[in-house]
Design a protein around this motif. Structure first.
Motif, PDB file in Angstrom:
ATOM      1  N   GLN A 192       0.790  -1.223   0.000  1.00  0.00           N
ATOM      2  CA  GLN A 192       0.000   0.000   0.000  1.00  0.00           C
ATOM      3  C   GLN A 192       0.830   1.285   0.000  1.00  0.00           C
ATOM      4  N   TYR A 193       1.869   1.341   0.842  1.00  0.00           N
ATOM      5  CA  TYR A 193       2.639   2.585   0.957  1.00  0.00           C
ATOM      6  C   TYR A 193       3.412   2.884  -0.325  1.00  0.00           C
ATOM      7  N   LEU A 194       4.100   1.890  -0.849  1.00  0.00           N
ATOM      8  CA  LEU A 194       4.865   2.086  -2.083  1.00  0.00           C
ATOM      9  C   LEU A 194       3.968   2.496  -3.254  1.00  0.00           C
ATOM     10  N   PRO A 195       2.835   1.829  -3.497  1.00  0.00           N
ATOM     11  CA  PRO A 195       1.944   2.287  -4.574  1.00  0.00           C
ATOM     12  C   PRO A 195       1.420   3.703  -4.348  1.00  0.00           C
ATOM     13  N   ALA A 196       1.143   4.056  -3.092  1.00  0.00           N
ATOM     14  CA  ALA A 196       0.652   5.405  -2.812  1.00  0.00           C
ATOM     15  C   ALA A 196       1.710   6.454  -3.149  1.00  0.00           C
ATOM     16  N   LEU A 197       2.960   6.195  -2.778  1.00  0.00           N
ATOM     17  CA  LEU A 197       4.041   7.135  -3.088  1.00  0.00           C
ATOM     18  C   LEU A 197       4.264   7.236  -4.588  1.00  0.00           C
ATOM     19  N   ALA A 198       4.097   6.126  -5.293  1.00  0.00           N
ATOM     20  CA  ALA A 198       4.316   6.134  -6.743  1.00  0.00           C
ATOM     21  C   ALA A 198       3.319   7.038  -7.463  1.00  0.00           C
ATOM     22  N   LYS A 199       2.157   7.281  -6.865  1.00  0.00           N
ATOM     23  CA  LYS A 199       1.140   8.132  -7.489  1.00  0.00           C
ATOM     24  C   LYS A 199       1.455   9.620  -7.345  1.00  0.00           C
ATOM     25  N   GLY A 200       2.382   9.957  -6.448  1.00  0.00           N
ATOM     26  CA  GLY A 200       2.816  11.344  -6.325  1.00  0.00           C
ATOM     27  C   GLY A 200       1.681  12.314  -6.097  1.00  0.00           C
ATOM     28  N   ALA A 201       1.697  13.426  -6.837  1.00  0.00           N
ATOM     29  CA  ALA A 201       0.693  14.483  -6.677  1.00  0.00           C
ATOM     30  C   ALA A 201      -0.697  14.055  -7.132  1.00  0.00           C
ATOM     31  N   PHE A 202      -0.797  12.937  -7.864  1.00  0.00           N
ATOM     32  CA  PHE A 202      -2.083  12.527  -8.432  1.00  0.00           C
ATOM     33  C   PHE A 202      -2.769  11.442  -7.593  1.00  0.00           C
ATOM     34  N   ILE A 203      -2.290  11.244  -6.377  1.00  0.00           N
ATOM     35  CA  ILE A 203      -2.993  10.362  -5.459  1.00  0.00           C
ATOM     36  C   ILE A 203      -4.304  11.027  -5.056  1.00  0.00           C
ATOM     37  N   SER A 204      -5.357  10.253  -4.854  1.00  0.00           N
ATOM     38  CA  SER A 204      -6.645  10.839  -4.469  1.00  0.00           C
ATOM     39  C   SER A 204      -6.562  11.384  -3.046  1.00  0.00           C
ATOM     40  N   ASP A 205      -7.398  12.337  -2.741  1.00  0.00           N
ATOM     41  CA  ASP A 205      -7.405  12.919  -1.397  1.00  0.00           C
ATOM     42  C   ASP A 205      -7.712  11.866  -0.339  1.00  0.00           C
ATOM     43  N   ALA A 206      -8.649  10.997  -0.641  1.00  0.00           N
ATOM     44  CA  ALA A 206      -9.034   9.968   0.322  1.00  0.00           C
ATOM     45  C   ALA A 206      -7.868   9.013   0.603  1.00  0.00           C
ATOM     46  N   GLU A 207      -7.187   8.566  -0.473  1.00  0.00           N
ATOM     47  CA  GLU A 207      -6.056   7.652  -0.285  1.00  0.00           C
ATOM     48  C   GLU A 207      -4.905   8.349   0.432  1.00  0.00           C
ATOM     49  N   LYS A 208      -4.685   9.617   0.108  1.00  0.00           N
ATOM     50  CA  LYS A 208      -3.608  10.354   0.757  1.00  0.00           C
ATOM     51  C   LYS A 208      -3.864  10.477   2.256  1.00  0.00           C
ATOM     52  N   GLN A 209      -5.081  10.818   2.641  1.00  0.00           N
ATOM     53  CA  GLN A 209      -5.403  10.960   4.061  1.00  0.00           C
ATOM     54  C   GLN A 209      -5.271   9.625   4.793  1.00  0.00           C
ATOM     55  N   GLN A 210      -5.673   8.557   4.139  1.00  0.00           N
ATOM     56  CA  GLN A 210      -5.544   7.238   4.750  1.00  0.00           C
ATOM     57  C   GLN A 210      -4.070   6.856   4.903  1.00  0.00           C
ATOM     58  N   THR A 211      -3.263   7.202   3.903  1.00  0.00           N
ATOM     59  CA  THR A 211      -1.829   6.901   3.957  1.00  0.00           C
ATOM     60  C   THR A 211      -1.163   7.708   5.064  1.00  0.00           C
ATOM     61  N   ILE A 212      -1.515   8.987   5.173  1.00  0.00           N
ATOM     62  CA  ILE A 212      -0.970   9.832   6.243  1.00  0.00           C
ATOM     63  C   ILE A 212      -1.263   9.212   7.607  1.00  0.00           C
ATOM     64  N   LYS A 213      -2.489   8.797   7.788  1.00  0.00           N
ATOM     65  CA  LYS A 213      -2.902   8.218   9.063  1.00  0.00           C
ATOM     66  C   LYS A 213      -2.119   6.944   9.374  1.00  0.00           C
ATOM     67  N   GLN A 214      -1.940   6.090   8.362  1.00  0.00           N
ATOM     68  CA  GLN A 214      -1.278   4.801   8.585  1.00  0.00           C
ATOM     69  C   GLN A 214       0.224   4.971   8.796  1.00  0.00           C
ATOM     70  N   VAL A 215       0.860   5.852   8.022  1.00  0.00           N
ATOM     71  CA  VAL A 215       2.294   6.095   8.182  1.00  0.00           C
ATOM     72  C   VAL A 215       2.572   6.702   9.553  1.00  0.00           C
ATOM     73  N   ALA A 216       1.733   7.619  10.004  1.00  0.00           N
ATOM     74  CA  ALA A 216       1.891   8.197  11.331  1.00  0.00           C
ATOM     75  C   ALA A 216       1.768   7.122  12.408  1.00  0.00           C
ATOM     76  N   LYS A 217       0.816   6.232  12.226  1.00  0.00           N
ATOM     77  CA  LYS A 217       0.618   5.147  13.191  1.00  0.00           C
ATOM     78  C   LYS A 217       1.849   4.258  13.295  1.00  0.00           C
ATOM     79  N   PHE A 218       2.416   3.884  12.151  1.00  0.00           N
ATOM     80  CA  PHE A 218       3.549   2.961  12.155  1.00  0.00           C
ATOM     81  C   PHE A 218       4.876   3.626  12.528  1.00  0.00           C
ATOM     82  N   SER A 219       5.008   4.932  12.274  1.00  0.00           N
ATOM     83  CA  SER A 219       6.283   5.613  12.495  1.00  0.00           C
ATOM     84  C   SER A 219       6.389   6.278  13.858  1.00  0.00           C
ATOM     85  N   GLY A 220       5.259   6.481  14.538  1.00  0.00           N
ATOM     86  CA  GLY A 220       5.285   7.204  15.804  1.00  0.00           C
ATOM     87  C   GLY A 220       5.298   8.702  15.635  1.00  0.00           C
ATOM     88  N   LEU A 221       5.211   9.181  14.403  1.00  0.00           N
ATOM     89  CA  LEU A 221       5.185  10.612  14.116  1.00  0.00           C
ATOM     90  C   LEU A 221       3.744  11.113  14.073  1.00  0.00           C
TER      91      LEU A 221
END
Length: 501
Positions: free
Chosen positions: A285-314
């Motif tokens: 999921q994370y790698l495909p999301a990054l590959a989409k760059g600026a053209f990732i959907s808002d919904a997917e971007k927000q979900q990715t932000i939430k998940q990366v924050a959860k896993f990284s502690g940031l």
């Protein structure tokens, strides 16, 4: 430099004071000191000799152009040396001495440190009860300008220019070429051509031994049984763009878990269970999301932000501010900013304190200063007092080798080709989960990409440890990593099996 006791007159003293050049600080070009020792490894008594000295590097005309310092441990009372493995050890940098693995990992001595690897005074060395000297002889090699190894004046008595030195020694391919020649001489001098041979390299040393595996086979006709990559670099297998960014997340999760910076639902799990979950998310999921760059959907971007924050502690805000791609320097500064502490780069268990909590990167690397605390006095004491090698040359923990020529780094492909050419050749990758410089998931990725055909995947293996770049500093991992190496060496011996597909 050999020490001599000389009684001379006052007149001669004046003469020698005038001729100061006779007392220049130089290393002997070709010498050795042999001492006898005994130790106990895994409960077994081992008698061995330690040979430490120098051996020249020659040019095409047979003129010495450098001399390399080495330490060679050989078990005594071996009936058939042709069956006794030889482990050839390099560290990295480039520009780093062999000190790290020598007196902290595989050798018969290890540092006086606490069980987690932090320095303890008085400094020095102690018996390493887990050394692989029970199953293999070991030689630790210092490339040019590291340890006591040095460039030599040319046949006209002049030091070669910086450009000449770089061409001969200081680059990916130059380094491999001269070291292969040097190893041929060492193996012949010590009658080890019939012995099973293994290379082990740490950090940049993995680039070195990957290229050496091919160079030794194709230029020196010396075939190996194994190559061990400890905390590997990319070995010429590029990790860029979204792959580079995504591969950091499992390491971030490991470091955050160690410092209890994750949410309870993750913090209460074992580290390996957390990493399995993060690795799956990273690839799928994370790698495909990054590959989409600026053209990732808002919904997917927000979900990715939430998940990366959860896993990284940031925080989600911090992840969003970095457009999902968090630089390592920012992570080391940000994770524990609220506690007023920074993380180590090579081992993120280590903590630092900065002048200001504000900023985008730490002031210094606490793990490196900690290691230099204990390694520097220990190696100087050990070589001089226990191995009886006395010289006024400075032992270079880090030597002058830059600028290093990194062009045409095809060492990963060279290692793959060496494996294809040699059915005996196996590869072991070892990495610490808390290493932020050469992270463990990058190491896995490199192993996955090494042989795209998958025809040799049964000869590739990975071992991870709950520590950092030098995973062996933690006592539990010193024991486990040596055992993994011991089993790798024993399993890579053919035991009568022919080298064929």
């Amino acid at each position: 430099m050999k020490l001599k006791t000389i009684i001379i007159s006052a007149a001669l003293l004046i003469s020698h004071a005038v001729n100061a050049s006779e007392h220049s600080r130089q290393i002997d070009i070709d010498n050795q000191v042999v001492t006898k020792h005994k130790t106990k490894i895994l409960g077994e008594r081992i008698n061995y000799t330690a040979t430490t000295g120098t051996q020249p590097v020659w040019d095409e005309e047979g003129h010495p152009i450098a001399t390399l310092h080495y330490t060679y441990y050989k078990k005594t009372d071996v009936k058939d040396i042709s069956k006794r493995p030889l482990l050839i050890s390099f560290n990295g940098g480039p520009g780093s001495a062999s000190v790290w693995m020598h007196i902290a990992y595989t050798g018969p001595k290890t540092l006086n440190i606490d069980t987690e690897g932090y320095p303890v005074q008085p400094y020095g060395v102690q018996t390493n009860p887990y050394s692989v000297l029970d199953v293999a002889d070991i030689v630790f090699v210092n490339p040019v300008n590291t340890g006591y190894s040095r460039v030599l004046p040319n046949k006209d008595g002049k030091m070669p220019s910086k450009a000449e030195q770089k061409k001969r020694f200081f680059g990916v391919n130059a380094d491999i070429k001269y070291l292969a020649e040097w190893l041929n001489t060492f193996v012949n001098r010590n009658n080890r051509f019939l012995s099973p041979k293994f290379l082990i390299g740490e950090s940049y040393g993995t680039t070195r031994v990957s290229g050496l595996a091919h160079e030794l086979q194709n230029s020196q006709w010396m075939y190996l049984n194994g190559v061990v990559l400890v905390s590997p670099t990319d070995i010429g297998i590029k990790r860029q763009g979204p792959v580079k960014a995504a591969n950091r997340l499992p390491y971030y999760a490991a470091a955050a878990w160690y410092h209890k910076a994750l949410a309870p639902e993750l913090q209460n799990k074992d580290l390996l269970d957390v990493l399995e979950e993060v690795e799956t998310y990273t690839i799928n999921q994370y790698l495909p999301a990054l590959a989409k760059g600026a053209f990732i959907s808002d919904a997917e971007k927000q979900q990715t932000i939430k998940q990366v924050a959860k896993f990284s502690g940031l925080s989600e805000t911090f992840v969003a501010q970095n457009n999902l791609d968090i630089p390592t320097s920012a992570f080391w500064k940000e994770l524990l900013r609220g506690r007023g502490q920074t993380l180590g780069r090579l081992d993120s268990r280590y903590l630092g304190i900065d002048k200001r909590d504000a900023g985008s990167r730490p002031d210094y690397w606490p793990e490196l200063t900690s290691w230099l605390h204990s390694f520097t006095p220990a190696i100087n004491y050990y070589l001089r007092e226990e191995l009886n090698y006395k010289t006024d040359i400075k032992y270079n923990m880090f030597g002058s080798v830059h600028p290093w020529d990194r062009t045409n780094n095809n060492t990963g492909e060279q290692l793959r080709l060496a494996m294809a050419q040699n059915p005996y050749l196996n590869v072991l990758v070892q990495a610490g989960y808390y290493d932020g410089a050469t992270n463990y998931f990058d190491a896995k990725y490199t192993m996955w990409q090494l042989d795209p055909s998958a025809k040799m995947r049964d000869r590739l293996s990975f071992k991870g440890y709950r520590s950092g770049h030098m995973m062996y500093l933690r006592r539990a991992d010193l024991e486990q990593s040596n055992q993994d190496l011991r089993e790798f060496i024993q399993n890579a011996l053919p035991n009568g099996k022919s080298a064929k597909y």
